[in-house]
Design an enzyme around this catalytic site. Structure first.
Site, PDB file in Angstrom:
ATOM      1  N   SER A 177       4.963   3.706  -3.307  1.00 39.42           N
ATOM      2  CA  SER A 177       4.862   5.336  -3.615  1.00 39.42           C
ATOM      3  C   SER A 177       5.621   5.509  -5.291  1.00 39.42           C
ATOM      4  O   SER A 177       6.770   5.019  -5.416  1.00 39.42           O
ATOM      5  CB  SER A 177       5.576   6.068  -2.574  1.00 39.42           C
ATOM      6  OG  SER A 177       6.242   7.153  -3.114  1.00 39.42           O
ATOM      7  N   GLU A 193      -1.413  -0.106  -1.241  1.00 39.35           N
ATOM      8  CA  GLU A 193      -1.957  -1.473  -1.426  1.00 39.35           C
ATOM      9  C   GLU A 193      -0.975  -1.923  -2.800  1.00 39.35           C
ATOM     10  O   GLU A 193      -0.932  -1.615  -3.693  1.00 39.35           O
ATOM     11  CB  GLU A 193      -3.349  -1.350  -1.905  1.00 39.35           C
ATOM     12  CG  GLU A 193      -3.944  -2.894  -2.153  1.00 39.35           C
ATOM     13  CD  GLU A 193      -5.479  -2.577  -2.172  1.00 39.35           C
ATOM     14  OE1 GLU A 193      -5.967  -3.816  -2.608  1.00 39.35           O
ATOM     15  OE2 GLU A 193      -5.991  -1.699  -2.273  1.00 39.35           O
ATOM     16  N   LYS A 209      -8.621  -4.820   2.239  1.00 43.04           N
ATOM     17  CA  LYS A 209      -9.991  -4.697   2.722  1.00 43.04           C
ATOM     18  C   LYS A 209     -10.141  -5.194   4.194  1.00 43.04           C
ATOM     19  O   LYS A 209      -9.835  -5.832   4.657  1.00 43.04           O
ATOM     20  CB  LYS A 209     -11.022  -5.747   1.869  1.00 43.04           C
ATOM     21  CG  LYS A 209     -11.272  -5.336   0.537  1.00 43.04           C
ATOM     22  CD  LYS A 209     -12.109  -4.113   0.429  1.00 43.04           C
ATOM     23  CE  LYS A 209     -12.243  -3.303  -0.738  1.00 43.04           C
ATOM     24  NZ  LYS A 209     -12.871  -1.798  -0.500  1.00 43.04           N
TER      25      LYS A 209
END
Length: 590
Positions: A177, A193, A209
């Protein structure tokens, strides 16, 4: 304590550190700003950023998706509408800001409720056409996977970008973040991610994914997680990108050092399960930050494979630049250790205007309907942050006794855990006891609210006795919110229920049903049908609130769970509305 002007915040997991370790700092006024507006300026900027970090400074910034041709001219993108890269350089990091560290007025701004109006996003028919075009390209052998995205536009009606960032962090905790204030715009990223973590030698890339929605019950949640791991489509989607990244890493890695130590790992986010894999390598001596970006950028998880063909099709299908979205946001700490996210779940604010991208990987097994639903689930973090809400419990207080108090408090705790709201059970019990003492006689409706800061409020309202029988009417259309978290948990966010409430005179409540034709609940309570002599209630997996009255009836054996369909209403010999407040009320179908 002296207040400081916070212009950047970083709250990153440490993927190569100890479990739970985070890099969490604030940054005040920068020493200088570095910006690349042309492709020719991108690599020199990254070289300067690395030099600043090696000289003992902190550097925070981002690289836009449209910077890709700076590293490979074959990568197609739209003309950028903002900087291709931007970094702020700081001589020191500050502690993560508490309210007293914020400048005058900023503490109130962070606590201010946020309200956003988002547009409706992509048109469903156009979305289907895009998926069909991608499938045609895959069938023709042009590519194996395409990451298809769209931009949502919105308006910040109330609150500040800093307050919106705080709301987004509550909605999507953990991960990678960051808040960057460039002066003309703010980037608010709560990406789960990791793009890469590089300490100058060891490189870790963790592509994300594979997606599955969280379940309505612990059992269903586990089943969805297991199905994600066993899904041929989701595994194929993941392994295609792992292979792409292995190939990318080999360009800067020592021979035979590229490894995949972890494949198909599940990560639990608030509304979805995601699948990640780890790809590691030892970088060659003399590798620079610009070299790392040159080998890896943009991350294959947000392009598809092969990258050149995938980005060409993205350029044809997506009409506008992605900007910071699908680029990378990150930090270089003193000494040069670099950690960057893949800038998904990222909002760009310019004044009151907001934009946010959403997307998913399309493979040969994907369907337009499945991807459309995946987009909806991924956008849940925006829905959480777009308007303030409180957790809600409604109890009956009858002659000094709170009905099912422990069950309501247990359900409130589950909701608080889910949404990340602090809950002081002892303080709340003290408030309830004081309320009971003030209302020793009569029948009262007790409304209990808990806000995002953990502040609880309890009120009592006089209540009339429940009717002997009520009339229920079947809702005219399916309840689109049935699988959302604002159905599974009771909150003050009730617009979806209000829209489904009956308008016919004499009708007490509406019977809701989902897009699969399964009955779920009513707008203010649960539902029971008597079929073949047995009382049944819709299963939680159909999408409904686990009402305390329902829970009590199940525990006592008065009810059994079942998947009930709309047509079962016609063969039911009994019908009832129930909740903790009103109890069990016989009903008839309008």
């Amino acid at each position: 304590m002296t207040a400081v002007a916070v212009t950047a915040l970083i709250d990153f997991a440490q993927p190569q550190g100890a479990a739970g370790e985070r890099l969490r700092y604030a940054f005040g006024a920068p020493l200088r700003l570095l910006q690349a507006d042309t492709l020719a300026e991108v690599k020199p900027l990254l070289e300067q950023v690395q030099a600043e970090a090696l000289a003992g400074r902190w550097c925070l910034g981002h690289v836009a998706y449209e910077a890709a041709p700076a590293f490979d001219a074959a990568l197609r993108v739209h003309p950028a509408t903002g900087p291709l890269a931007w970094f702020a350089v700081f001589d020191a990091a500050l502690p993560w800001p508490e309210d007293e560290l914020l400048p005058s007025g900023a503490a109130a701004a962070v606590q201010q409720p946020v309200k956003i109006r988002w547009d409706s996003g992509p048109e469903r028919a156009a979305f289907t056409r895009d998926i069909e075009a991608i499938q045609a390209a895959i069938a023709a052998g042009d590519c194996y996977q395409i990451n298809h995205t769209a931009q949502l536009e919105g308006q910040l009606l109330q609150g500040s970008p800093l307050a919106l960032y705080a709301a987004l962090r509550r909605a999507q905790p953990g991960g990678y973040s960051a808040f960057l204030d460039t002066g003309t715009r703010q980037l608010l990223s709560v990406s789960p991610e990791l793009f890469f973590d590089w300490d100058g030698s060891k490189l870790l890339v963790r592509p994300m994914k594979g997606t599955a929605v969280r379940g309505a019950t612990p059992e269903q949640d586990q089943a969805h997680a297991d199905a994600l791991l066993s899904s041929a489509k989701e595994r194929a989607e993941n392994v295609m990108i792992v292979d792409l990244i292995r190939n990318d890493l080999s360009r800067i890695a020592l021979p035979h050092s590229v490894k995949v130590p972890r494949l198909f790992h599940r990560e639990a986010l608030p509304t979805i399960w995601q699948m990640t894999s780890d790809v590691t390598a030892d970088s060659r001596p003399g590798t620079t930050l610009a070299d790392v970006f040159g080998a890896l950028f943009p991350c294959g998880s947000i392009t598809g494979a092969p990258k050149v063909q995938a980005m060409r099709l993205i350029h044809e299908l997506e009409p506008v630049p992605r900007g910071a979205y699908c680029g990378a946001i990150g930090v270089l700490r003193p000494g040069g250790h670099a950690t960057f996210n893949v800038a998904i779940r990222t909002v760009t604010a310019q004044g009151q205007r907001l934009s946010c991208g959403i997307g998913s990987g399309i493979t040969s097994g994907a369907t337009a309907e499945g991807e459309w639903q995946e987009w909806r689930h991924k956008l849940a973090f925006l829905d959480r942050a777009s308007e303030p809400f409180e957790l809600l419990e409604t109890l009956a207080l009858a002659d000094g006794q709170l009905r099912h108090r422990s069950e309501h408090l247990a359900r409130l705790q589950r909701a608080a855990d889910h949404f990340g709201y602090p809950l002081d059970q002892a303080a709340l019990l003290a408030q309830l006891q004081a309320l009971v003492a003030a209302h020793p006689q009569g029948l009262w409706r007790v409304r209990l609210l808990l806000d995002a800061q953990g502040r609880a409020q309890v009120q009592a309202f006089a209540m009339e006795a429940s009717p002997a029988q009520v009339t229920l009417a079947l809702a005219p259309q399916p309840f689109e919110a049935a699988q959302g978290e604002f159905v599974r948990y009771k909150t003050t966010r009730r617009a979806h229920y209000d829209a489904a409430a009956p308008t016919q005179p004499g009708v007490f409540d509406a019977i809701l049903w989902n897009s699969r034709g399964e009955l779920t609940e009513c707008t203010r309570g649960n539902l029971a049908l008597q079929i073949d002599g047995q009382w049944l209630t819709p299963a939680l997996s159909c999408g409904l609130l686990d009402g305390v009255g329902r829970e009590t009836a199940l525990r006592e054996g008065r009810l059994q769970e079942a998947v009930l369909r709309v047509e079962d209403l016609q063969r039911a010999t009994g019908l009832a509305f129930l909740n903790s407040l009103r109890g069990w009320i016989p009903a008839r179908l309008a």
